[in-house]
Design an enzyme around this catalytic site. Structure first.
Site, PDB file in Angstrom:
ATOM      1  N   PRO A 154      39.994  33.252  30.608  1.00 40.17           N
ATOM      2  CA  PRO A 154      40.439  31.997  30.876  1.00 40.17           C
ATOM      3  C   PRO A 154      39.681  30.972  30.238  1.00 40.17           C
ATOM      4  O   PRO A 154      38.568  30.399  30.618  1.00 40.17           O
ATOM      5  CB  PRO A 154      40.265  31.979  32.155  1.00 40.17           C
ATOM      6  CG  PRO A 154      39.754  33.433  32.781  1.00 40.17           C
ATOM      7  CD  PRO A 154      39.021  33.825  31.400  1.00 40.17           C
ATOM      8  N   GLU A 155      39.956  30.433  29.193  1.00 37.35           N
ATOM      9  CA  GLU A 155      39.491  29.015  28.593  1.00 37.35           C
ATOM     10  C   GLU A 155      40.374  27.832  29.302  1.00 37.35           C
ATOM     11  O   GLU A 155      41.358  27.995  29.808  1.00 37.35           O
ATOM     12  CB  GLU A 155      39.249  28.978  27.153  1.00 37.35           C
ATOM     13  CG  GLU A 155      38.698  30.189  26.773  1.00 37.35           C
ATOM     14  CD  GLU A 155      37.917  29.871  25.545  1.00 37.35           C
ATOM     15  OE1 GLU A 155      37.575  28.946  25.111  1.00 37.35           O
ATOM     16  OE2 GLU A 155      37.518  30.932  24.650  1.00 37.35           O
TER      17      GLU A 155
END
Length: 291
Positions: A10-11
DNA sequence: AGTGTCGCCTGAATGC
DNA sequence: TGCATTCAGGCGACAC
């Protein structure tokens, strides 16, 4: 049900997409109860989290890679997905089937549920006063949002001035700018044609301008694609939207850099090095210097 | 203060 | 086949 793919990092774009999904399903709804299946993740769950009940989700927002559920009682539920965290939304028509690593489950007043699943447990869930978030320990040292108006060439130049650290770890430093993780740092440096090992302070104004533009561009593009590795199951009609962003260099060691003018027979393809214990992928031709 | 390294943690991939 | 090892990395802790 809305969920994210297995190999998930998860960026910022992924977190933004998760927030939009949450907003769509939860805004205005009431949290009926919270189930905690362990004592905490990276940090212990605060006792107040277990007691959270009968409070409305006023809005969903995002700061850096934190999901913020702003509650109607003046508090905010702060969620961070770490490396392997996912938020799985079960609509009121779905049957919630507990999964391994579902550490926290919100049950809504309409029967919908949100499960926070995080195998590696690098994530975080805590509560704070909404009006004091800026001064919260997690937020007070954070730099500007990369897509915000405060992230300018002038700002970046001032921040990097004289810095000996390599430019790649520098743009991943949350105090300089938030939300640029390992994937998009490599991608932005490639697009800007900057050697990831160049000293941050040595990158000139023209190259910095390109770097800034490319950071914004790769993030926006990924958000538009719904996050690089998010899939959205619309369970009623089985319609499947599956987004897989094609990276130009990330995780492509030895392969052709996408859209690059270099000759793979001479370069051997995308090169991989370690910086600060993290993999960096780059093109030795396009990124030969400061641009 | 700035900088670099380590460790948390599990699952997938790889090695023997 | 099955067990052991390696690798992935956001972020805080820590050392110098």
């Amino acid at each position: 049900m809305i969920e994210t793919k297995g190999a998930f990092m998860p960026e910022l774009p992924e977190v933004e997409t998760v927030c939009r999904g949450l907003a769509k399903k939860l805004a205005g709804r009431k949290i009926k109860s919270v189930t905690l299946n362990r004592s905490g993740l990276r940090v212990p769950f605060p006792p107040a989290l277990r007691k959270l009940a009968d409070v409305k989700v006023a809005s969903i927002s995002r700061r850096a890679k934190y999901v913020l559920m702003n509650l109607s009682d003046g508090r905010t539920l702060i969620l961070h997905l770490g490396m392997s965290g996912r938020l799985v939304i079960f609509g009121k028509e779905d049957v919630y089937k507990p999964a391994t690593h579902d550490h926290l489950v919100l049950t809504m007043d309409d029967g919908a549920r949100v499960a926070m699943n995080d195998p590696r447990r690098f994530g975080l869930a805590t509560l704070a006063q909404t009006d004091a978030l800026e001064n919260h320990k997690l937020f007070r040292a954070l730099g500007p949002e990369p897509l915000g108006k405060d992230f300018t060439v002038k700002y970046l130049a001032e921040k990097l001035k004289g810095k000996k650290v390599a430019v790649k770890p520098a743009i991943m430093d949350q105090r300089i700018v938030v939300g640029v993780g390992n994937i998009y740092a490599s991608e932005a440096l490639f697009a800007a044609g900057i050697d990831p090992e160049a000293r941050a302070g040595d990158v000139g104004p023209a190259a910095l301008k390109r770097l800034l533009t490319e950071i914004k561009r790769v993030l926006k593009r990924a958000i538009k694609a719904g996050g690089s590795s998010l899939r959205d199951y619309v369970q009623t009609d089985g319609e499947l939207g599956y987004f897989q962003h094609q990276f130009a260099v990330y995780d492509r060691e030895g392969q052709k850099c996408k859209g690059c003018v270099c000759d793979i027979r001479k370069t051997g393809g995308v090169r991989r090095i370690a910086q600060g214990g993290r993999s960096t992928f780059y093109c030795p031709v396009k990124q030969a210097g400061l641009g």
